[in-house]
Design a protein around this motif. Structure first.
Motif, short mmCIF file in Angstrom:
data_model
loop_
_atom_site.label_atom_id
_atom_site.label_comp_id
_atom_site.label_asym_id
_atom_site.label_seq_id
_atom_site.Cartn_x
_atom_site.Cartn_y
_atom_site.Cartn_z
N ASP A 174 0.74 -1.17 0.36
CA ASP A 174 0.10 0.58 0.10
C ASP A 174 0.95 1.13 -0.08
OD1 ASP A 174 -2.60 1.25 0.10
OD2 ASP A 174 -1.93 1.79 2.07
N GLY A 175 0.97 1.55 -0.75
CA GLY A 175 1.27 3.53 -0.71
C GLY A 175 2.80 3.37 -1.97
N LYS A 176 3.26 2.12 -1.98
CA LYS A 176 4.20 2.03 -3.09
C LYS A 176 3.60 1.89 -4.24
CE LYS A 176 7.20 2.01 0.54
NZ LYS A 176 5.90 1.87 1.68
N PRO A 177 5.06 2.53 -5.05
CA PRO A 177 4.71 2.31 -6.32
C PRO A 177 5.31 0.95 -6.61
CG PRO A 177 6.74 3.52 -5.56
CD PRO A 177 6.41 3.65 -4.32
N PHE A 178 4.48 0.70 -7.84
CA PHE A 178 5.37 -0.54 -8.52
C PHE A 178 4.98 0.04 -10.30
CE2 PHE A 178 0.58 -1.54 -9.83
CZ PHE A 178 -0.15 -0.50 -9.66
N ALA A 179 4.95 0.41 -10.89
CA ALA A 179 4.33 0.72 -12.45
C ALA A 179 5.07 1.99 -12.89
CB ALA A 179 3.18 -0.20 -12.57
N VAL A 180 4.79 2.26 -14.33
CA VAL A 180 5.28 3.56 -14.22
C VAL A 180 3.84 3.10 -15.76
CG1 VAL A 180 6.95 5.58 -16.17
CG2 VAL A 180 7.73 3.93 -13.75
N MET A 181 3.31 4.42 -15.99
CA MET A 181 2.56 4.55 -16.87
C MET A 181 2.74 5.51 -17.99
SD MET A 181 -1.65 5.67 -16.85
CE MET A 181 -2.20 3.57 -15.82
N TYR A 182 2.46 5.04 -19.03
CA TYR A 182 2.65 5.72 -20.40
C TYR A 182 1.61 6.19 -21.43
CZ TYR A 182 7.74 4.47 -19.68
OH TYR A 182 8.81 5.00 -18.75
N ILE A 183 1.34 7.14 -21.51
CA ILE A 183 -0.30 7.28 -21.85
C ILE A 183 0.65 8.67 -23.36
CG2 ILE A 183 -2.65 8.39 -22.53
CD1 ILE A 183 -2.83 7.52 -19.77
N PRO A 184 0.65 7.90 -24.86
CA PRO A 184 1.01 8.81 -25.30
C PRO A 184 0.33 10.05 -26.61
CG PRO A 184 2.12 6.48 -26.27
CD PRO A 184 0.80 6.50 -25.42
#
Lengths: 67, 260
Positions: free
Chosen positions: B106-116
């Protein structure tokens, strides 16, 4: 109010000006650090989720996720 | 107390309140963005350093394979398989195949999102949970929904305004737009299926494993993005849905959607 503060600051005019500036900066710092972060969630920009995980049937108002 | 003193005090009060309001507007419009940008950058850095050390929760990559095909044996992404989670994180267990990655913290980052569609420099960390504090540091994954790339509906919420305005251009999204995510081992390319759909905050069906209004049919690997509507209000929500179109291991480089 401001006149009262000015009269009660020690020193000559330069020192008073300096102290006033310090007071203003300190006040703004307090606002940005503590007061505004507290007040900001009361505005609607935070509600970006649909109600979820609130248990069955607890459909609350437009405040969305409780906070 | 003379009238003069009263009038002067009243004027000073008005000035003070006016200044306060201006400062508050500056805080909301500007300062939250500065803070959020810093926080998001540090979340992404934290992720990348974790990934560089190879402490990624092992075990995706293998399974989603081919997107939306139902019934290829992978389990729904509830992540709670006791066998997998028992290992202490980061013990480098590359041995094949736990079907679901370890539960997100909880509250930790786990991925990165890209939206061109939002620009080729647009990338945001995805954190677990949709708490207020979490959403100040990035996008928030609804903890009750599927994990990234798993069967079910991986649902993410983000600010439209304030805190870095991550979803400012949300209404620009169109069917076919890619939404690309990486968890450090795999690239996941989702394709949006609808124009942003406006709904009420109480419409929790939009993050169901099979969101019924999306037109997506049958169980599959889906993604839902939610933000607020109108831009500065909270009376409604905007929703887009997407399906998992392709996956590829990070070793093969960036997916097609991110090359330009």
């Amino acid at each position: 109010m401001y006149g009262w503060i000015w009269r009660h600051l020690p020193g000559n005019t330069w020192l008073k000006a300096l102290l006033s500036l310090a007071l203003v900066v300190g006040f703004v710092f307090l606002l940005f650090q503590y007061v505004f972060p507290w007040a900001e969630p009361l505005l609607p920009f935070n509600d970006v989720t649909v109600n979820e995980g609130m248990g069955a049937g607890s459909v609350s108002g437009p405040t969305g996720v409780a906070r | 107390m003379s009238v003069r003193v009263l009038v002067r005090t009243f004027s000073e009060l008005c000035l003070t309140i006016g200044t306060l309001i201006v400062l508050f507007v500056v805080y909301v419009l500007f300062w939250t963005g500065v803070k959020a940008d810093g926080a998001m950058d540090s979340q992404i850095e934290q992720l990348q350093s974790e990934w560089a050390q190879g402490s990624v929760p092992a075990g995706d990559g293998a399974k989603p394979g081919d997107g939306v095909k139902p019934g290829d044996g992978a389990k729904p992404g509830d992540g709670a398989k006791p066998g997998d989670d028992a290992k202490p994180g980061g013990s480098g267990d590359t041995e094949s195949s736990p079907p679901a990655p370890a539960a997100y913290e909880d509250g930790k980052p786990f991925a990165v999102m890209y939206i061109p569609r939002f620009g080729f420099t647009w990338n945001k960390p995805v954190l677990e949970g949709t708490k207020t504090d979490t959403l100040k540091k990035g996008l928030g994954h609804y903890a009750s929904t599927a994990q990234l790339g798993q069967r079910g509906n991986f649902s993410v919420a983000g600010h439209r305004r304030t805190y870095g305005d991550p979803f400012k251009d949300f209404p620009e999204l169109r069917p076919g737009d890619p939404v690309v995510l990486t968890d450090g081992t795999t690239w996941f390319t989702y394709r949006i299926v609808n124009k942003p759909y406006k709904t009420l905050p109480t419409d929790i069906g939009v993050i169901d494993p099979v969101p019924r209004k999306s037109g997506l049919d049958g169980p599959g690997r889906y993604l839902t993005l939610t933000t607020c509507e109108p831009e500065w209000g909270h009376s409604h929500r905007l929703i887009v849905w997407a399906y998992l179109d392709a996956t590829q291991p990070v070793e093969e480089g960036k997916p097609e959607a991110l090359r330009s």
